[in-house]
Design a protein around this motif. Structure first.
Motif, PDB file in Angstrom:
ATOM      1  N   LEU A   9      67.327  32.025  28.999  1.00 40.19           N
ATOM      2  CA  LEU A   9      66.577  33.174  28.519  1.00 40.19           C
ATOM      3  C   LEU A   9      65.087  32.742  28.874  1.00 40.19           C
ATOM      4  CD1 LEU A   9      68.103  33.303  25.154  1.00 40.19           C
ATOM      5  CD2 LEU A   9      68.607  34.888  26.995  1.00 40.19           C
ATOM      6  N   ILE A  10      64.824  31.624  29.471  1.00 37.73           N
ATOM      7  CA  ILE A  10      63.297  31.292  29.702  1.00 37.73           C
ATOM      8  C   ILE A  10      62.680  31.376  31.073  1.00 37.73           C
ATOM      9  CG2 ILE A  10      61.998  29.191  29.281  1.00 37.73           C
ATOM     10  CD1 ILE A  10      63.406  28.452  26.717  1.00 37.73           C
TER      11      ILE A  10
ATOM     12  N   ASP B 286      66.673  20.196  19.959  1.00 30.90           N
ATOM     13  CA  ASP B 286      65.354  20.532  19.626  1.00 30.90           C
ATOM     14  C   ASP B 286      64.629  20.225  21.124  1.00 30.90           C
ATOM     15  OD1 ASP B 286      62.590  20.727  18.879  1.00 30.90           O
ATOM     16  OD2 ASP B 286      62.993  19.459  16.894  1.00 30.90           O
ATOM     17  N   TYR B 287      64.302  21.562  21.608  1.00 35.25           N
ATOM     18  CA  TYR B 287      63.643  21.503  22.791  1.00 35.25           C
ATOM     19  C   TYR B 287      62.144  20.673  22.812  1.00 35.25           C
ATOM     20  CZ  TYR B 287      60.626  25.294  21.295  1.00 35.25           C
ATOM     21  OH  TYR B 287      59.789  26.141  20.287  1.00 35.25           O
ATOM     22  N   ARG B 288      61.549  20.598  21.434  1.00 31.09           N
ATOM     23  CA  ARG B 288      60.253  19.986  21.276  1.00 31.09           C
ATOM     24  C   ARG B 288      60.375  18.490  21.147  1.00 31.09           C
ATOM     25  NH1 ARG B 288      59.609  23.069  15.779  1.00 31.09           N
ATOM     26  NH2 ARG B 288      61.744  22.424  15.811  1.00 31.09           N
TER      27      ARG B 288
ATOM     28  N   VAL C 248      55.175  34.413  28.247  1.00 31.12           N
ATOM     29  CA  VAL C 248      56.529  34.444  28.245  1.00 31.12           C
ATOM     30  C   VAL C 248      57.049  33.505  28.842  1.00 31.12           C
ATOM     31  CG1 VAL C 248      58.568  35.892  28.258  1.00 31.12           C
ATOM     32  CG2 VAL C 248      56.674  36.794  26.982  1.00 31.12           C
ATOM     33  N   GLU C 249      56.748  33.280  30.192  1.00 32.83           N
ATOM     34  CA  GLU C 249      57.292  32.640  31.217  1.00 32.83           C
ATOM     35  C   GLU C 249      57.099  31.042  31.010  1.00 32.83           C
ATOM     36  OE1 GLU C 249      55.670  34.262  34.894  1.00 32.83           O
ATOM     37  OE2 GLU C 249      57.309  35.859  35.042  1.00 32.83           O
ATOM     38  N   HIS C 250      55.753  30.791  30.450  1.00 33.00           N
ATOM     39  CA  HIS C 250      55.577  29.340  30.519  1.00 33.00           C
ATOM     40  C   HIS C 250      55.551  28.621  29.003  1.00 33.00           C
ATOM     41  CE1 HIS C 250      54.926  29.613  34.654  1.00 33.00           C
ATOM     42  NE2 HIS C 250      54.052  30.637  34.434  1.00 33.00           N
ATOM     43  N   GLY C 251      55.862  29.802  27.877  1.00 32.15           N
ATOM     44  CA  GLY C 251      55.529  29.200  26.715  1.00 32.15           C
ATOM     45  C   GLY C 251      56.989  29.060  25.830  1.00 32.15           C
ATOM     46  N   HIS C 252      56.921  28.737  24.604  1.00 27.26           N
ATOM     47  CA  HIS C 252      58.084  28.768  23.832  1.00 27.26           C
ATOM     48  C   HIS C 252      57.737  29.325  22.499  1.00 27.26           C
ATOM     49  CE1 HIS C 252      60.432  26.060  26.369  1.00 27.26           C
ATOM     50  NE2 HIS C 252      59.614  25.201  26.363  1.00 27.26           N
ATOM     51  N   THR C 253      58.564  30.156  21.851  1.00 22.42           N
ATOM     52  CA  THR C 253      58.091  30.551  20.580  1.00 22.42           C
ATOM     53  C   THR C 253      58.851  29.626  19.470  1.00 22.42           C
ATOM     54  OG1 THR C 253      58.656  32.827  21.288  1.00 22.42           O
ATOM     55  CG2 THR C 253      58.902  32.405  19.046  1.00 22.42           C
ATOM     56  N   PRO C 254      57.934  29.405  18.630  1.00 19.46           N
ATOM     57  CA  PRO C 254      58.203  28.253  17.572  1.00 19.46           C
ATOM     58  C   PRO C 254      59.259  28.737  16.633  1.00 19.46           C
ATOM     59  CG  PRO C 254      55.936  29.125  17.279  1.00 19.46           C
ATOM     60  CD  PRO C 254      56.603  29.889  18.388  1.00 19.46           C
ATOM     61  N   ALA C 255      60.163  27.697  16.555  1.00 15.48           N
ATOM     62  CA  ALA C 255      61.524  27.863  15.875  1.00 15.48           C
ATOM     63  C   ALA C 255      61.113  28.302  14.381  1.00 15.48           C
ATOM     64  CB  ALA C 255      62.360  26.483  15.889  1.00 15.48           C
ATOM     65  N   ARG C 256      61.865  29.269  13.768  1.00 21.26           N
ATOM     66  CA  ARG C 256      61.777  29.568  12.455  1.00 21.26           C
ATOM     67  C   ARG C 256      63.098  29.924  11.841  1.00 21.26           C
ATOM     68  NH1 ARG C 256      56.131  30.083  11.224  1.00 21.26           N
ATOM     69  NH2 ARG C 256      55.127  30.803  13.052  1.00 21.26           N
ATOM     70  N   SER C 257      63.192  29.488  10.517  1.00 20.78           N
ATOM     71  CA  SER C 257      64.336  29.883   9.932  1.00 20.78           C
ATOM     72  C   SER C 257      64.501  31.316   9.551  1.00 20.78           C
ATOM     73  CB  SER C 257      64.840  28.917   8.967  1.00 20.78           C
ATOM     74  OG  SER C 257      63.613  28.940   7.911  1.00 20.78           O
ATOM     75  N   CYS C 258      65.517  32.153   9.325  1.00 21.89           N
ATOM     76  CA  CYS C 258      65.567  33.550   8.774  1.00 21.89           C
ATOM     77  C   CYS C 258      66.153  33.410   7.477  1.00 21.89           C
ATOM     78  CB  CYS C 258      66.295  34.446   9.741  1.00 21.89           C
ATOM     79  SG  CYS C 258      65.412  34.591  11.369  1.00 21.89           S
TER      80      CYS C 258
ATOM     81  N   GLU D 293      68.602  18.383  29.475  1.00 24.74           N
ATOM     82  CA  GLU D 293      69.525  17.938  30.486  1.00 24.74           C
ATOM     83  C   GLU D 293      69.579  16.321  30.514  1.00 24.74           C
ATOM     84  OE1 GLU D 293      65.252  17.491  31.900  1.00 24.74           O
ATOM     85  OE2 GLU D 293      66.156  19.018  30.827  1.00 24.74           O
ATOM     86  N   GLU D 294      69.195  15.669  29.346  1.00 20.10           N
ATOM     87  CA  GLU D 294      69.499  14.303  29.144  1.00 20.10           C
ATOM     88  C   GLU D 294      70.579  14.335  28.060  1.00 20.10           C
ATOM     89  OE1 GLU D 294      65.882  12.534  27.840  1.00 20.10           O
ATOM     90  OE2 GLU D 294      65.014  12.795  29.916  1.00 20.10           O
TER      91      GLU D 294
END
Length: 114
Positions: free
Chosen positions: A22-23, A3-5, A104-114, A10-11
């Protein structure tokens, strides 16, 4: 799953054969250390540093795809059928293209379930 949030990838991960980034930006810089010698780092947004790849004993490359009308039509059919639920975080007028790219380069799209 990482979970990137709440976690720094890397840890948690290391000695990987491949990273598909992709980021870009900070994520790219943090990704180099995950690879084992001989590993591959694949980027989709910008060309990677071949000097850094040589230094670390890894292969780094940019991967791009060509548009395919049939595949895009299939994606449209999946969306129309409700099987694909795109999440639109923001829209920008054309004159704000630079701001859209920066987001796009500096943000993250919130995780969503489909």
């Amino acid at each position: 799953m990482i979970d990137y949030r709440t976690q720094r990838f890397e840890e948690i991960a290391d000695d990987l054969d491949m990273v598909f980034d992709l980021i870009d930006g900070e994520t790219r810089e943090r990704s180099w250390s995950l690879l084992r010698r001989g590993g591959r780092l694949i980027f989709i947004l910008t060309e990677p540093s071949q000097e850094r790849a040589t230094e670390l004993g890894v292969t780094a490359m940019r991967y791009t795809v060509e548009p395919d009308g049939e595949e895009l039509a299939e994606i449209g059919r999946l969306a129309d059928a409700g099987k694909l639920k795109p999440h639109i975080q923001a829209t920008y007028p054309l004159e704000q293209a630079a701001q859209a790219l920066a987001a796009v380069e500096h943000g993250h799209t919130p995780a969503r379930s489909c």
